[in-house]
Design an enzyme around this catalytic site. Structure first.
Site, PDB file in Angstrom:
ATOM      1  N   ASP A  80       0.842  -1.199   0.000  1.00  0.00           N
ATOM      2  CA  ASP A  80       0.000   0.000   0.000  1.00  0.00           C
ATOM      3  C   ASP A  80       0.878   1.250   0.000  1.00  0.00           C
ATOM      4  OD1 ASP A  80      -2.036   1.808   0.218  1.00  0.00           O
ATOM      5  OD2 ASP A  80      -2.860   0.992   2.070  1.00  0.00           O
ATOM      6  N   ASP A  81       0.835   2.000  -1.050  1.00  0.00           N
ATOM      7  CA  ASP A  81       1.586   3.267  -1.179  1.00  0.00           C
ATOM      8  C   ASP A  81       3.096   3.038  -1.337  1.00  0.00           C
ATOM      9  OD1 ASP A  81      -0.920   4.295  -0.647  1.00  0.00           O
ATOM     10  OD2 ASP A  81      -0.304   5.582   1.000  1.00  0.00           O
TER      11      ASP A  81
ATOM     12  N   CYS B 282      -5.917   4.459  -3.138  1.00  0.00           N
ATOM     13  CA  CYS B 282      -6.216   3.094  -2.690  1.00  0.00           C
ATOM     14  C   CYS B 282      -7.486   2.465  -3.264  1.00  0.00           C
ATOM     15  CB  CYS B 282      -6.306   3.063  -1.172  1.00  0.00           C
ATOM     16  SG  CYS B 282      -4.820   3.669  -0.348  1.00  0.00           S
TER      17      CYS B 282
ATOM     18  N   ARG C 212      -7.664  -0.374  -6.224  1.00  0.00           N
ATOM     19  CA  ARG C 212      -8.046  -1.753  -5.891  1.00  0.00           C
ATOM     20  C   ARG C 212      -9.286  -2.192  -6.663  1.00  0.00           C
ATOM     21  NH1 ARG C 212      -5.185  -2.791  -0.845  1.00  0.00           N
ATOM     22  NH2 ARG C 212      -3.750  -1.028  -0.831  1.00  0.00           N
TER      23      ARG C 212
ATOM     24  N   LYS D 283      -5.745  -5.530   3.519  1.00  0.00           N
ATOM     25  CA  LYS D 283      -6.621  -4.372   3.327  1.00  0.00           C
ATOM     26  C   LYS D 283      -7.566  -4.562   2.139  1.00  0.00           C
ATOM     27  CE  LYS D 283      -6.064   0.430   1.915  1.00  0.00           C
ATOM     28  NZ  LYS D 283      -5.237   1.638   2.059  1.00  0.00           N
TER      29      LYS D 283
ATOM     30  N   HIS E 138     -10.742  -2.249   1.393  1.00  0.00           N
ATOM     31  CA  HIS E 138     -10.962  -0.861   0.969  1.00  0.00           C
ATOM     32  C   HIS E 138     -11.868  -0.683  -0.248  1.00  0.00           C
ATOM     33  CE1 HIS E 138      -9.054   3.338   1.692  1.00  0.00           C
ATOM     34  NE2 HIS E 138     -10.348   3.270   1.942  1.00  0.00           N
TER      35      HIS E 138
ATOM     36  N   SER F  67      -8.110   1.808   5.342  1.00  0.00           N
ATOM     37  CA  SER F  67      -6.720   2.146   5.661  1.00  0.00           C
ATOM     38  C   SER F  67      -6.472   2.204   7.174  1.00  0.00           C
ATOM     39  CB  SER F  67      -6.342   3.495   5.049  1.00  0.00           C
ATOM     40  OG  SER F  67      -6.512   3.446   3.662  1.00  0.00           O
TER      41      SER F  67
ATOM     42  N   HIS G 255       1.623   2.064   4.071  1.00  0.00           N
ATOM     43  CA  HIS G 255       0.727   3.206   4.330  1.00  0.00           C
ATOM     44  C   HIS G 255       0.956   3.674   5.767  1.00  0.00           C
ATOM     45  CE1 HIS G 255      -2.922   5.577   4.693  1.00  0.00           C
ATOM     46  NE2 HIS G 255      -3.246   5.333   3.432  1.00  0.00           N
TER      47      HIS G 255
ATOM     48  N   ASP H 211      -0.385  -0.501  -4.826  1.00  0.00           N
ATOM     49  CA  ASP H 211      -1.677   0.045  -5.268  1.00  0.00           C
ATOM     50  C   ASP H 211      -1.567   1.461  -5.821  1.00  0.00           C
ATOM     51  OD1 ASP H 211      -1.221   1.323  -2.815  1.00  0.00           O
ATOM     52  OD2 ASP H 211      -3.356   1.408  -2.340  1.00  0.00           O
ATOM     53  N   ASN H 212      -0.499   2.161  -5.458  1.00  0.00           N
ATOM     54  CA  ASN H 212      -0.283   3.530  -5.973  1.00  0.00           C
ATOM     55  C   ASN H 212       1.091   3.993  -5.503  1.00  0.00           C
ATOM     56  OD1 ASN H 212      -2.670   4.003  -3.565  1.00  0.00           O
ATOM     57  ND2 ASN H 212      -0.700   5.019  -3.249  1.00  0.00           N
TER      58      ASN H 212
ATOM     59  N   LYS I  64       1.678   9.778  -5.023  1.00  0.00           N
ATOM     60  CA  LYS I  64       0.286   9.348  -4.807  1.00  0.00           C
ATOM     61  C   LYS I  64      -0.702  10.489  -5.038  1.00  0.00           C
ATOM     62  CE  LYS I  64      -2.720   7.617  -1.084  1.00  0.00           C
ATOM     63  NZ  LYS I  64      -2.748   6.954   0.229  1.00  0.00           N
TER      64      LYS I  64
HETATM   65 MG    MG Z   1      -2.537   3.103  -1.388  1.00  0.00          MG
END
Ligand code: MG
Length: 448
Positions: free
Chosen positions: A40-41, A80, A84, A133, A135, A158, A220, A272-273, A304
Site C-alpha cells: 500500500d503506497d 487506494c 483496488r 486491506k 478498501h 486504511s 501506508h 496500489d499507488n 500518490k
Molecule cells: Mg494506497
C-alpha cells in the site's frame, strides 16, 4: 478418422465472444495457484531491484531474478480504493463512481453487479482468500466475502482511518470473515499477522488451485514494525517497513517451496499507488507521522494522488517458473486493469460478460513472447472523475485545469523523459492531437 475434441475445447468453442476475452486453459493438469501481493503506497523507487540505495530487499530482488520485472506498470489509479477496484475488476474505477479513498461507513462501495477476480477464479474451481486491506466498502453488500472470497482476515480500509488523521467514530478493527475482532489494531503487528494468515491459507487450501490476495496495509502511514525489527534498516523507519514486507514475501515463497508448489504458482508483487509524499497537514496532527515516513517514486515525477508518473507507475514483479523467463525485464505498457484478464487467461477462467472491461491479457509480455496488446492508458488524480492525461506506447499528454479557461496541455516523451521534465508539445502538435482525440473518445465511452 474423426477428431474428437476434449469437452473443455468444445465448451470453449461454444463460449460467447467477449472483446479482449482470449481465455484458454493453461497447459498441464491443473491451473496455477495465484498469489497476488499488493503493498500500500509503495513507490517505484522503494525496492533494491528498482534502485533504492539504502533499503535492502533481497527476497524481492530474487523474485525479480526468477521472473519478470516491469518498468512501465501502472496501478490503474493513484489512490487506494480506486486502484483496488480496477485491480479486482479490470475496469477503470470511474465507471463505477469510485474515484478516491472510501471513508469508514461509506455508502459507496463495490456493487453487486461487478465481477471480481475472486469471482472469476472461484467459478473456475479455485479456493479464494484475501488477507489484509480491502478498501472497497465496509458496509453489508460491499464486503470481501460477498465478492468472491471464501475467507477474509484484515482491515476493511486504511490503517490511518482513526482520529487524529480521519474524523470518524467508527473504531478500526481487524475482521475475520464478517466478524470484527476485539481490541485496538496494533500497526506494528499487522505485517506479521497478515503473513501468518497467508501461510495458513496456503497450507490449508492445497486440494484445489488457490487464489491468495495478500493486500498489505504497509507502507501506508502510520508505519509499524515490531520492536525487534525497528532500527535495522539503513533506510530508517520506512526502510524497516519495506524490509519487513521483503521478509513477508520471502516467507510466502518459502511456504510455496516447502509445499512443492513453486512451479505451479504465479506470484505477483506490486503496489496500489505511488508514495504518499504530499500528505495533508492533518497527517502531522501529532508526532506519530513524519515526512520521511513516505517512500520514493525513484526517477519519476509526482506521487500518490496525482496524474504524474509517480502517482501510478509502481513496481511489478511476476514469477511463474517454466512460463515466465527468469531474469527478464520489460518496459512494455501494462496496468492494474490487465491483471484480471491475464490471471483469468492463465487460470482458464471466464471473463465477466460485459463490454466495459478495460483490461487486456498481457501474458505475452510476462512470458517474453511479444509486445503488449495495450496501446494506451488514461490517468486520473485522486477523487476526480475527470481524465487528466493519456499515454500511448511512448508519448503522454497531460492536462491541468486552471480555475478558469481551457485546460492546459503538456506533452512528454516518456522514452526519453520518464521524469516529465520537458514539455515538447510545440514540437509535436500532431502527436498531441492524436492523443487528445483518443482521450476524447475515452471520455465519451464513460457516458455510454
Ligand atoms: Mg494506497
Amino acid at each position: 478418422m474423426r477428431t474428437i475434441l476434449p469437452l473443455a475445447a468444445v465448451l470453449s468453442l461454444l463460449a460467447p465472444a467477449v472483446p479482449g476475452a482470449q481465455t484458454g486453459p493453461a497447459s498441464g493438469p491443473r491451473p496455477p495457484n495465484i498469489v497476488l501481493i499488493v503493498a500500500d503506497d509503495l513507490g517505484y523507487g522503494d525496492l533494491g531491484v528498482y534502485g533504492h540505495p539504502t533499503i535492502k530487499t533481497p527476497r524481492l530482488d530474487r523474485l525479480a531474478a526468477e521472473g519478470v520485472k516491469l518498468t512501465s506498470y501502472y496501478a490503474a489509479e493513484p489512490v487506494c480504493s480506486a486502484s483496488r477496484f480496477s485491480l479486482l475488476t479490470g475496469r477503470y474505477s470511474v465507471r463505477a463512481g469510485i474515484t478516491g479513498a472510501l471513508m469508514p461507513g461509506s455508502r459507496t462501495g463495490i456493487a453487486a453487479a461487478e465481477t471480481t477476480l475472486a469471482e472469476v477464479l472461484k467459478a473456475a474451481g479455485y479456493r479464494t482468500g484475501i488477507v489484509g486491506k480491502w478498501h472497497l466498502g465496509d458496509r453489508p453488500g460491499h464486503l470481501p466475502t460477498e465478492h468472491g472470497f471464501d475467507s477474509y482476515f484484515g482491515l476493511l480500509y486504511s490503517n490511518d482511518m482513526i482520529p487524529p488523521w480521519v474524523q470518524t467514530d467508527v473504531p478500526l478493527r481487524l475482521y475475520r470473515g464478517l466478524r470484527p475482532l476485539d481490541g485496538e489494531v496494533d500497526n506494528s503487528a499487522l505485517t506479521g499477522r497478515y503473513t501468518a494468515e497467508a501461510l495458513s491459507f496456503i497450507r490449508d487450501n492445497q486440494a484445489a488451485p488457490f487464489f491468495l490476495y495478500l493486500a498489505h496495509s504497509m507502507p501506508h502511514v502510520p508505519l509499524g514494525v515490531p520492536a525487534s525489527i525497528a532500527g535495522r534498516s539503513a533506510g530508517g523507519r520506512y526502510g524497516d517497513v519495506i524490509e519487513m514486507l521483503d521478509w513477508s514475501t520471502g516467507e510466502v515463497l518459502d511456504e510455496l517451496a516447502r509445499s512443492g508448489l513453486e512451479r505451479e504458482t504465479l506470484v505477483i508483487f506490486t503496489s496500489d499507488n505511488g508514495p504518499w509524499m504530499e500528505m495533508p497537514a492533518r497527517m502531522f496532527a501529532d508526532s506519530r507521522i513524519v515526512p520521511t515516513d513516505a517512500g520514493s517514486a525513484g526517477p519519476l515525477r509526482g506521487s500518490k494522488a496525482t496524474s504524474w508518473e509517480g502517482g501510478t507507475r509502481v513496481p511489478f514483479l511476476a514469477r511463474w517458473p517454466g512460463r515466465i523467463p527468469a531474469g527478464s525485464v520489460s518496459s512494455e505498457l501494462v496496468t492494474g486493469l490487465d491483471v484480471l484478464p491475464t490471471v483469468a487467461a492463465a487460470a482458464g477462467g471466464r471473463l465477466p460478460a460485459r463490454a466495459a472491461i478495460d483490461g487486456v491479457d498481457v501474458r505475452a509480455v510476462l512470458e517474453g513472447k511479444g509486445p503488449s496488446p495495450r496501446d494506451s492508458f488514461v490517468y486520473f488524480s485522486s477523487g476526480s472523475a475527470r481524465p487528466e492525461g493519456i499515454r500511448d506506447t511512448r508519448w503522454k499528454l497531460r492536462l491541468t485545469f486552471p480555475e478558469q479557461g481551457a485546460p492546459v496541455e503538456a506533452l512528454y516523451d516518456l522514452s526519453l523523459d520518464p521524469a516529465e521534465r520537458f514539455d515538447v508539445l510545440r514540437d509535436h502538435p500532431d502527436i498531441a492531437g492524436r492523443l487528445r482525440e483518443r482521450l476524447r473518445q475515452f471520455a465519451a465511452s464513460l457516458s455510454r
